[in-house]
Design a protein around this motif. Structure first.
Motif, PDB file in Angstrom:
ATOM      1  N   LEU A  23     163.955  37.005  72.190  1.00 30.36           N
ATOM      2  CA  LEU A  23     163.934  35.906  71.733  1.00 30.36           C
ATOM      3  C   LEU A  23     165.239  34.959  71.064  1.00 30.36           C
ATOM      4  O   LEU A  23     166.412  34.547  70.615  1.00 30.36           O
ATOM      5  N   LEU A  94     160.479  27.665  82.056  1.00 33.71           N
ATOM      6  CA  LEU A  94     160.481  27.588  80.666  1.00 33.71           C
ATOM      7  C   LEU A  94     159.406  25.793  80.563  1.00 33.71           C
ATOM      8  O   LEU A  94     159.523  24.924  81.028  1.00 33.71           O
ATOM      9  N   SER A  95     158.602  25.810  80.121  1.00 36.58           N
ATOM     10  CA  SER A  95     157.427  24.529  80.482  1.00 36.58           C
ATOM     11  C   SER A  95     159.139  23.596  78.416  1.00 36.58           C
ATOM     12  O   SER A  95     160.265  24.670  77.800  1.00 36.58           O
ATOM     13  N   GLU A  97     158.467  21.850  75.644  1.00 28.35           N
ATOM     14  CA  GLU A  97     158.998  22.687  74.154  1.00 28.35           C
ATOM     15  C   GLU A  97     159.777  23.638  74.718  1.00 28.35           C
ATOM     16  O   GLU A  97     159.876  23.669  73.419  1.00 28.35           O
ATOM     17  N   SER A  98     159.441  24.285  75.479  1.00 27.30           N
ATOM     18  CA  SER A  98     159.780  25.658  74.904  1.00 27.30           C
ATOM     19  C   SER A  98     161.109  26.025  75.334  1.00 27.30           C
ATOM     20  O   SER A  98     162.205  26.585  75.010  1.00 27.30           O
ATOM     21  N   ALA A 102     164.072  26.699  73.648  1.00 27.19           N
ATOM     22  CA  ALA A 102     165.834  28.348  73.429  1.00 27.19           C
ATOM     23  C   ALA A 102     166.690  27.773  73.419  1.00 27.19           C
ATOM     24  O   ALA A 102     167.156  28.258  72.841  1.00 27.19           O
TER      25      ALA A 102
ATOM     26  N   ARG B   8     155.281  28.519  68.201  1.00 25.26           N
ATOM     27  CA  ARG B   8     155.704  28.266  69.493  1.00 25.26           C
ATOM     28  C   ARG B   8     157.171  29.496  70.188  1.00 25.26           C
ATOM     29  O   ARG B   8     157.980  29.143  71.044  1.00 25.26           O
ATOM     30  N   ARG B  11     154.840  31.165  71.860  1.00 30.39           N
ATOM     31  CA  ARG B  11     154.384  30.546  73.248  1.00 30.39           C
ATOM     32  C   ARG B  11     156.250  30.842  73.460  1.00 30.39           C
ATOM     33  O   ARG B  11     156.333  31.655  75.266  1.00 30.39           O
ATOM     34  N   LEU B  12     157.515  30.381  73.671  1.00 25.86           N
ATOM     35  CA  LEU B  12     159.062  31.002  74.113  1.00 25.86           C
ATOM     36  C   LEU B  12     158.855  32.363  74.887  1.00 25.86           C
ATOM     37  O   LEU B  12     159.437  32.398  75.764  1.00 25.86           O
ATOM     38  N   GLU B  15     156.396  32.972  78.092  1.00 22.22           N
ATOM     39  CA  GLU B  15     157.904  32.650  79.142  1.00 22.22           C
ATOM     40  C   GLU B  15     158.566  33.177  78.990  1.00 22.22           C
ATOM     41  O   GLU B  15     158.855  33.370  80.626  1.00 22.22           O
TER      42      GLU B  15
END
Lengths: 167, 245
Positions: A23, A94-95, A97-98, A102, B8, B11-12, B15
């Motif tokens: 992240l 990635l979805s 939303e992601s 991101a 979120r 989840r990120l 993924e």
């Protein structure tokens, strides 16, 4: 701890720390590289680190510092190059939303990403984040506020909804 | 909404790292060891770079017999060393630093960790000594590095007294990060003195006035910047490698 304690510690914490680093860096490959470097340093000092209350925090702190150093070097040495090439895109799997999140995270400074990850994902308090990163608590609060405000703007979420308490 | 942000982020993270595998711990250990070797090599490079700078134009690192009078550079104004070397027990190294800069101890001792601890008299007044010691200090690692390339015997030629050796002291944070940009204490020729208690170099001491420098690595080159010039403060180090490190 016994001789195989490093292996046990490494296996138990690697995936969790990788998620946090990913992240911060926005890239799994970068995160893996930094984390392995941090674990390599931990392996050298394991006899001492094994007695620490939270060796995981030590590895995380080293990895975060490496991430900061790498971002700083990239900014100094290849700023011109980075301007000329398209900014790296998040992984394609990635979805939606992601992908939004991101992209928004990428727009934050590495320091802001670190405090947001440590505070909101890891669940550390402001003081704990300050201790982890070796910066004043006031700086953590500022980065949190600015980071969350920027995220809110990018994600088109109401500012009041995202900016919650500082913990 | 803070909870939503956490979800979120969670989840990120999931993924982003979905396809990752945990590398074998042995590979990570190897990575750590390689880093340690690189650090020691860097220290040696910095020390050699310092030696090269002090040798001045026209002076090679080897093949220099007698010490030339009036050597250029900061060492020319250094006082003759007067500091008494500390005592070091078997397998130990002991260091005394007068007026230490921030982050350096006034006095420190500990178990010697060097793989190399000894000397070699190559004849023609040329003597090589290498000692590397790493001592923990306030959460950091103090690295003391005695490197003599070369040291010349003092006139009248004393078998175990030399001048023109080098001692380099540096500190590194626990994670070893950014060690190359941190200050080094360097005691250098011509006033620095090396005395061997044993002819094979496994026991000895070095004393000299020091200055504070910084080895800055840029790409493949290392440049040396003086942070604090000679003030008369001295550094003394004693090593005793007569038992296995």
């Amino acid at each position: 701890m016994a001789d195989d304690s490093f292996e046990r510690f490494y296996t138990a914490t690697y995936a969790r720390l990788l998620r946090q680093l990913a992240l911060v860096t926005g890239d799994r490959g970068d995160a893996e590289e930094l984390l392995q470097e941090a674990f390599g340093r931990a392996a050298l000092r394991w006899r001492r680190l094994a007695d620490y209350e939270a060796p995981e925090a030590w590895v995380r702190r080293v990895a975060m510092r490496l991430a900061t150093d790498r971002a700083r070097r990239a900014r100094r040495r290849t700023a011109a190059l980075l301007r000329l090439r398209p900014s790296p895109q998040p992984a394609a799997d990635l979805s939606v939303e992601s992908l939004d999140l991101a992209s928004s995270m990428r727009k934050l400074s590495v320091g802001q990403r670190q405090v947001i990850v440590l505070h909101h994902l890891v669940g550390l308090t402001v003081d704990e984040v300050a201790g982890q990163l070796g910066i004043p608590a006031g700086t953590v609060k500022t980065r949190l506020a600015r980071g969350r405000a920027a995220l809110a703007r990018h994600l088109e979420v109401k500012d009041g909804e995202v900016v919650g308490n500082d913990g | 909404m803070t909870d939503d942000l956490q979800q979120r982020l969670d989840r990120l993270a999931t993924e982003l790292t979905a396809a990752s595998t945990v590398p074998p711990p042995a590979a990570v250990r190897r990575l750590g060891r390689r880093r340690r070797y690189r650090q020691v090599a860097l220290l040696a490079v910095v020390a050699v770079a310092l030696a090269g700078l002090a040798a001045g134009p026209g002076d090679g690192l080897l093949g220099r017999g007698d010490e030339p009078a009036g050597v250029a550079g900061p060492a020319a104004t250094a006082p003759a060393p007067t500091l008494q070397p500390p005592r070091a027990a078997r397998g130990q190294v002991a260091v005394v630093i007068q007026d230490p800069p921030p982050g350096f101890p006034e006095r420190i001792s500990g178990r010697i960790s060097a793989r190399n601890c000894g000397g070699l008299d190559t004849g023609a007044n040329i003597y090589r000594q290498l000692v590397i010691a790493e001592l923990p200090y306030r959460g950091q690692r103090m690295v003391f590095n005695v490197l003599t390339w070369p040291a010349t015997k003092e006139p009248p030629l004393q078998p175990r007294n030399f001048r023109a050796p080098w001692v380099v002291a540096s500190r590194q944070p626990p994670d070893g990060n950014g060690g190359e940009d941190r200050p080094f204490l360097v005691a250098e020729r011509p006033q620095t003195r090396l005395h061997l208690d044993r002819a094979d170099g496994t026991r000895g001491s070095i004393v000299g006035a020091y200055r504070v420098v910084r080895g800055v690595s840029r790409g493949s080159t290392t440049t040396i910047e003086t942070v604090r010039n000679l003030t008369g403060a001295q550094l003394a180090m004693t090593w005793n490698c007569t038992s296995a490190p």
